[in-house]
Design an enzyme around this catalytic site. Sequence first.
Site, mmCIF file in Angstrom:
data_model
loop_
_atom_site.group_PDB
_atom_site.id
_atom_site.type_symbol
_atom_site.label_atom_id
_atom_site.label_comp_id
_atom_site.label_asym_id
_atom_site.label_seq_id
_atom_site.Cartn_x
_atom_site.Cartn_y
_atom_site.Cartn_z
ATOM 1 N N GLU A 134 -11.640 -4.180 -6.063
ATOM 2 C CA GLU A 134 -12.212 -2.970 -5.790
ATOM 3 C C GLU A 134 -11.325 -1.980 -6.690
ATOM 4 O OE1 GLU A 134 -11.550 -5.014 -3.026
ATOM 5 O OE2 GLU A 134 -13.835 -5.337 -2.691
ATOM 6 N N ASN A 135 -10.105 -2.384 -7.058
ATOM 7 C CA ASN A 135 -9.397 -1.533 -7.752
ATOM 8 C C ASN A 135 -9.726 -1.143 -9.376
ATOM 9 O OD1 ASN A 135 -5.960 -2.747 -6.389
ATOM 10 N ND2 ASN A 135 -7.451 -0.670 -5.802
ATOM 11 N N GLY B 235 0.236 5.372 -4.539
ATOM 12 C CA GLY B 235 -0.174 6.825 -4.913
ATOM 13 C C GLY B 235 -0.085 7.784 -4.104
ATOM 14 N N ARG B 236 0.544 7.752 -2.526
ATOM 15 C CA ARG B 236 0.762 8.677 -1.519
ATOM 16 C C ARG B 236 2.061 9.026 -1.866
ATOM 17 N NH1 ARG B 236 -1.349 6.053 3.516
ATOM 18 N NH2 ARG B 236 -2.101 4.418 1.711
ATOM 19 N N TRP B 237 3.183 8.017 -2.457
ATOM 20 C CA TRP B 237 4.250 8.287 -2.465
ATOM 21 C C TRP B 237 4.575 9.061 -3.658
ATOM 22 C CZ3 TRP B 237 7.683 7.326 -6.468
ATOM 23 C CH2 TRP B 237 8.881 7.138 -6.350
ATOM 24 N N HIS C 217 3.338 3.386 -9.076
ATOM 25 C CA HIS C 217 3.242 2.000 -9.147
ATOM 26 C C HIS C 217 4.524 1.184 -9.785
ATOM 27 C CE1 HIS C 217 -0.991 2.136 -7.834
ATOM 28 N NE2 HIS C 217 -1.442 2.767 -9.164
ATOM 29 N N ASP D 197 0.790 -1.319 0.128
ATOM 30 C CA ASP D 197 0.089 -0.023 -0.059
ATOM 31 C C ASP D 197 0.819 1.145 0.041
ATOM 32 O OD1 ASP D 197 -2.221 1.581 0.017
ATOM 33 O OD2 ASP D 197 -2.620 1.282 2.247
ATOM 34 N N ARG E 104 1.637 -5.165 5.998
ATOM 35 C CA ARG E 104 0.906 -4.150 5.154
ATOM 36 C C ARG E 104 1.974 -2.780 5.303
ATOM 37 N NH1 ARG E 104 -5.125 -2.501 3.953
ATOM 38 N NH2 ARG E 104 -4.673 -0.697 3.041
ATOM 39 N N ARG F 164 -5.731 -2.070 8.171
ATOM 40 C CA ARG F 164 -7.020 -2.779 7.560
ATOM 41 C C ARG F 164 -6.540 -3.925 6.792
ATOM 42 N NH1 ARG F 164 -7.995 2.584 6.227
ATOM 43 N NH2 ARG F 164 -7.002 2.402 4.058
HETATM 44 C C1 FPP Z 1 -1.594 0.111 -3.447
HETATM 45 O O1 FPP Z 1 -1.329 1.595 -3.449
HETATM 46 C C2 FPP Z 1 -0.939 -0.408 -4.752
HETATM 47 C C3 FPP Z 1 -1.600 -0.963 -5.616
HETATM 48 C C4 FPP Z 1 -3.079 -0.674 -5.906
HETATM 49 C C5 FPP Z 1 -0.839 -1.614 -6.778
HETATM 50 C C6 FPP Z 1 0.134 -2.536 -6.603
HETATM 51 C C7 FPP Z 1 0.726 -2.656 -7.753
HETATM 52 C C8 FPP Z 1 2.409 -2.963 -7.728
HETATM 53 C C9 FPP Z 1 3.264 -2.628 -6.616
HETATM 54 C C10 FPP Z 1 3.055 -2.851 -9.129
HETATM 55 C C11 FPP Z 1 2.827 -4.003 -9.973
HETATM 56 C C12 FPP Z 1 2.633 -5.124 -9.411
HETATM 57 C C13 FPP Z 1 3.873 -6.132 -9.873
HETATM 58 C C14 FPP Z 1 3.575 -7.556 -9.156
HETATM 59 C C15 FPP Z 1 4.861 -5.927 -10.552
HETATM 60 P P1 FPP Z 1 -2.244 2.808 -3.679
HETATM 61 O O2 FPP Z 1 -2.397 3.143 -5.144
HETATM 62 O O3 FPP Z 1 -3.532 2.187 -3.343
HETATM 63 O O4 FPP Z 1 -1.729 3.920 -2.846
HETATM 64 P P2 FPP Z 1 -2.382 4.905 -2.123
HETATM 65 O O5 FPP Z 1 -3.110 4.266 -1.037
HETATM 66 O O6 FPP Z 1 -1.248 5.924 -1.403
HETATM 67 O O7 FPP Z 1 -3.423 5.758 -3.051
#
Ligand code: FPP
Length: 229
Positions: free
Chosen positions: A56-57, A12-14, A26, A9, A177, A183
């Site tokens: 949900e994504n 997006g924030r990063w 990502h 997780d 996590r 969560r």
């Molecule tokens: C959550 O961060 C992360 C994801 C929805 C995607 C995870 C995918 C990768 C790490 C890259 C591709 C995967 C592989 C196996 C190569 P978020 O976007 O929900 O972050 P946020 O909560 O800060 O918005």
Amino acid sequence: MKHIAIIMDGNGRWAKERGLPRAEGHRAGAESVREVMDACKELGVKYLTLYAFSSENWNRPEAEIEALMTLLDTFLDEKAEELDKQNVRLKAIGQIERLPQSTRDRLERIQAHTAKNDSMTLVLALSYGAREEITHAAKSIAQAAIDGKISPEDITNDLFAQHLYTADIPDPDLLIRTSGEMRISNFLLWQISYSEIVIVKKMWPDFRQGDLFAAVEEFNKRHRRFGAL
Ligand code: FPP
């Protein structure tokens, strides 16, 4: 330590903290995936499960979904040969039928090609939701009953687990996590009944091998009782 599962997780924030588009988060997150895979191999972990895309994504903007699928395809293209060389088996869990054809083709090909590898299994949770998985299992058990293959008395915890996507995979010992959120987000609800949970403050793109080793150390300090004394 047989099985580590990770909710990756904070991509997006990063990105936001750096004034970058979410897709860049990502992309950086995919680098952490490569690091963590190597660290798990080093530790002799047999199963690594990564929550890469949740049910949900699908509600995210189309451009972000596309960026994630492209990243996944690139990862699979780059890693296919290396996984096989390192004797790693790939397994995808989730509603794989919802993924784009190009991704499904790659997954199918690599899963078939690495099916007999046994040093480690990399489990990618894609279009995955634990409630959907449990509902899917309930449907398949109901069908088996209608077909006269089982009767209601045959339905035990073990039988139920055999109808989940993770049928041949032991439950995670450790669930990590990142990004500090506490969560479960519809991840492996059945399988994490007795998993130890470690929450790491760092965002996923900042997660490095040292962070994985620290989480394992924390796990090793805990005394697992499985409900007994
Ligand atoms: C959550 O961060 C992360 C994801 C929805 C995607 C995870 C995918 C990768 C790490 C890259 C591709 C995967 C592989 C196996 C190569 P978020 O976007 O929900 O972050 P946020 O909560 O800060 O918005």
